[in-house]
Motif scaffolding. Structure first.
Motif, PDB file in Angstrom:
ATOM      1  N   PHE A 130     -35.523 -29.111 -32.236  1.00  0.00           N
ATOM      2  CA  PHE A 130     -36.374 -27.857 -32.201  1.00  0.00           C
ATOM      3  C   PHE A 130     -36.018 -26.475 -32.544  1.00  0.00           C
ATOM      4  CE2 PHE A 130     -41.029 -25.881 -31.884  1.00  0.00           C
ATOM      5  CZ  PHE A 130     -41.259 -26.960 -33.588  1.00  0.00           C
ATOM      6  N   ASP A 131     -36.466 -25.899 -33.485  1.00  0.00           N
ATOM      7  CA  ASP A 131     -35.823 -24.622 -33.649  1.00  0.00           C
ATOM      8  C   ASP A 131     -37.357 -23.751 -34.262  1.00  0.00           C
ATOM      9  OD1 ASP A 131     -35.365 -21.750 -34.371  1.00  0.00           O
ATOM     10  OD2 ASP A 131     -34.389 -22.579 -36.454  1.00  0.00           O
ATOM     11  N   LYS A 132     -38.292 -23.444 -33.274  1.00  0.00           N
ATOM     12  CA  LYS A 132     -39.688 -22.905 -32.803  1.00  0.00           C
ATOM     13  C   LYS A 132     -39.817 -21.709 -34.714  1.00  0.00           C
ATOM     14  CE  LYS A 132     -43.423 -21.104 -31.091  1.00  0.00           C
ATOM     15  NZ  LYS A 132     -44.011 -21.006 -28.923  1.00  0.00           N
ATOM     16  N   SER A 172     -38.870 -23.560 -37.882  1.00  0.00           N
ATOM     17  CA  SER A 172     -39.760 -24.753 -37.933  1.00  0.00           C
ATOM     18  C   SER A 172     -39.288 -26.203 -38.498  1.00  0.00           C
ATOM     19  CB  SER A 172     -41.129 -24.238 -39.081  1.00  0.00           C
ATOM     20  OG  SER A 172     -41.743 -23.103 -38.451  1.00  0.00           O
ATOM     21  N   LYS A 173     -37.686 -25.483 -38.138  1.00  0.00           N
ATOM     22  CA  LYS A 173     -37.361 -26.407 -38.081  1.00  0.00           C
ATOM     23  C   LYS A 173     -37.027 -27.555 -37.117  1.00  0.00           C
ATOM     24  CE  LYS A 173     -34.744 -24.494 -41.488  1.00  0.00           C
ATOM     25  NZ  LYS A 173     -33.096 -24.095 -42.733  1.00  0.00           N
ATOM     26  N   SER A 174     -36.339 -29.084 -37.139  1.00  0.00           N
ATOM     27  CA  SER A 174     -35.517 -29.743 -36.418  1.00  0.00           C
ATOM     28  C   SER A 174     -34.563 -30.609 -37.363  1.00  0.00           C
ATOM     29  CB  SER A 174     -36.812 -30.267 -35.523  1.00  0.00           C
ATOM     30  OG  SER A 174     -37.063 -31.916 -36.504  1.00  0.00           O
ATOM     31  N   ALA A 175     -34.226 -31.631 -36.033  1.00  0.00           N
ATOM     32  CA  ALA A 175     -32.868 -32.288 -36.451  1.00  0.00           C
ATOM     33  C   ALA A 175     -33.371 -33.327 -35.629  1.00  0.00           C
ATOM     34  CB  ALA A 175     -31.724 -31.298 -35.758  1.00  0.00           C
ATOM     35  N   ASN A 188     -37.580 -29.760 -42.419  1.00  0.00           N
ATOM     36  CA  ASN A 188     -38.681 -28.109 -42.633  1.00  0.00           C
ATOM     37  C   ASN A 188     -39.391 -28.520 -41.808  1.00  0.00           C
ATOM     38  OD1 ASN A 188     -35.879 -27.078 -43.381  1.00  0.00           O
ATOM     39  ND2 ASN A 188     -36.045 -28.539 -45.150  1.00  0.00           N
ATOM     40  N   ASN A 189     -40.329 -27.386 -41.682  1.00  0.00           N
ATOM     41  CA  ASN A 189     -41.991 -26.543 -42.047  1.00  0.00           C
ATOM     42  C   ASN A 189     -42.615 -28.404 -40.430  1.00  0.00           C
ATOM     43  OD1 ASN A 189     -42.159 -25.195 -43.948  1.00  0.00           O
ATOM     44  ND2 ASN A 189     -42.546 -27.123 -45.527  1.00  0.00           N
ATOM     45  N   ALA A 216     -41.001 -33.220 -33.843  1.00  0.00           N
ATOM     46  CA  ALA A 216     -39.503 -32.785 -34.323  1.00  0.00           C
ATOM     47  C   ALA A 216     -39.269 -34.472 -33.868  1.00  0.00           C
ATOM     48  CB  ALA A 216     -38.936 -32.354 -33.515  1.00  0.00           C
ATOM     49  N   LYS A 217     -39.804 -34.754 -31.940  1.00  0.00           N
ATOM     50  CA  LYS A 217     -39.410 -35.773 -31.503  1.00  0.00           C
ATOM     51  C   LYS A 217     -40.485 -37.322 -32.157  1.00  0.00           C
ATOM     52  CE  LYS A 217     -37.676 -34.974 -27.456  1.00  0.00           C
ATOM     53  NZ  LYS A 217     -36.829 -35.151 -26.720  1.00  0.00           N
ATOM     54  N   ALA A 218     -41.473 -37.233 -32.789  1.00  0.00           N
ATOM     55  CA  ALA A 218     -41.730 -38.712 -33.884  1.00  0.00           C
ATOM     56  C   ALA A 218     -41.359 -38.851 -34.969  1.00  0.00           C
ATOM     57  CB  ALA A 218     -43.657 -38.237 -33.825  1.00  0.00           C
ATOM     58  N   TYR A 219     -41.133 -37.332 -35.723  1.00  0.00           N
ATOM     59  CA  TYR A 219     -40.079 -38.012 -36.477  1.00  0.00           C
ATOM     60  C   TYR A 219     -38.294 -38.171 -36.538  1.00  0.00           C
ATOM     61  CZ  TYR A 219     -42.710 -34.539 -39.905  1.00  0.00           C
ATOM     62  OH  TYR A 219     -43.712 -34.562 -40.540  1.00  0.00           O
ATOM     63  N   ALA A 220     -38.103 -38.404 -35.489  1.00  0.00           N
ATOM     64  CA  ALA A 220     -37.035 -38.960 -35.339  1.00  0.00           C
ATOM     65  C   ALA A 220     -36.855 -40.093 -34.737  1.00  0.00           C
ATOM     66  CB  ALA A 220     -36.221 -38.391 -33.664  1.00  0.00           C
ATOM     67  N   GLY A 221     -38.177 -40.827 -33.974  1.00  0.00           N
ATOM     68  CA  GLY A 221     -38.324 -42.230 -34.171  1.00  0.00           C
ATOM     69  C   GLY A 221     -38.896 -42.893 -35.102  1.00  0.00           C
ATOM     70  N   LEU A 222     -39.177 -42.216 -36.048  1.00  0.00           N
ATOM     71  CA  LEU A 222     -39.706 -42.310 -37.900  1.00  0.00           C
ATOM     72  C   LEU A 222     -38.403 -42.994 -38.632  1.00  0.00           C
ATOM     73  CD1 LEU A 222     -41.572 -43.281 -39.812  1.00  0.00           C
ATOM     74  CD2 LEU A 222     -41.583 -41.017 -40.466  1.00  0.00           C
ATOM     75  N   GLN A 223     -37.046 -42.135 -38.439  1.00  0.00           N
ATOM     76  CA  GLN A 223     -36.090 -41.976 -38.771  1.00  0.00           C
ATOM     77  C   GLN A 223     -35.391 -43.343 -38.256  1.00  0.00           C
ATOM     78  OE1 GLN A 223     -34.960 -40.613 -41.530  1.00  0.00           O
ATOM     79  NE2 GLN A 223     -36.658 -39.404 -41.496  1.00  0.00           N
ATOM     80  N   ALA A 224     -36.011 -43.528 -36.713  1.00  0.00           N
ATOM     81  CA  ALA A 224     -34.361 -44.757 -35.932  1.00  0.00           C
ATOM     82  C   ALA A 224     -35.587 -45.798 -36.467  1.00  0.00           C
ATOM     83  CB  ALA A 224     -35.414 -44.485 -34.633  1.00  0.00           C
TER      84      ALA A 224
END
Length: 180
Positions: free
Chosen positions: A33-35, A38-41, A62-63, A70-78
């Motif tokens: 996370f890049d505070k 407001s970005k994450s990977a 983004n946003n 960020a962690k939740a988005y990564a779980g969703l991507q999985a």
């Protein structure tokens, strides 16, 4: 090799490929996370039964409001990657105890990441079997390195090939762009 032997070998190989969707595949996920921006990977690593890496994927977001998001988005991507690969039995593993616990429950989540958790919950029905498991960060190094490198470089990557054991610790040998 005779034609009959070749035919039998091909049939066994095809049966093995057909059965791939029925075996439990492991998806490791992590995020950086890049505070300030407001970005994450998200970094995703897909492993087969013997631990061989079957695929890896990096997604930029983004946003993003927080490290938890960020962690939740990564779980969703999985979950989304598992669906696109046609996997039927999956173990989703991450090093965020909070996100894993929220994914394991069926109760509505009213936290900041509630909408993302609802998306994850709605996609569970695509699998015959799905388990969410917490793992220690030391077991999730490769997914973390992928996410960290992607955030630094600002690029998405997607790889669908087996990577040899000696390459597991270093994210090398990936495609330079997404496949068409």
């Amino acid at each position: 090799m005779t034609g009959r032997e070749l035919s039998q070998r091909i049939q066994r190989y095809m049966a093995e490929l057909d059965g791939l969707g029925e075996r439990k595949i492991i998806f490791n996920f992590d995020a950086t996370f890049d505070k300030r921006n407001s970005k994450s990977a998200s970094g995703l690593v897909v492993r087969g039964l013997m631990g061989a890496i079957l695929a890896s994927k990096i997604v930029l977001h983004n946003n993003v409001s927080s490290p938890f998001a960020a962690k939740a988005y990564a779980g969703l991507q999985a979950i989304t990657l598992g669906i696109s690969m046609g996997i039927l039995s999956v173990a989703i593993m991450g090093d965020s105890r909070t996100v894993i616990k929220k994914c394991q429950t069926t109760k509505p989540d009213k936290s900041v990441i509630g909408a993302i958790i609802r998306d994850i919950q709605s996609k569970k029905s695509h699998f015959q079997e799905i388990n969410f498991q917490f793992i220690h960060r030391s077991e999730n190094v490769y997914a973390h390195k992928l996410a960290q490198e992607a955030l630094e470089k600002g690029e998405d990557l997607h790889l669908m090939r087996v990577v040899s054991d000696h390459n597991r610790s270093a994210p090398e040998g990936r495609w330079l762009r997404n496949p068409d």
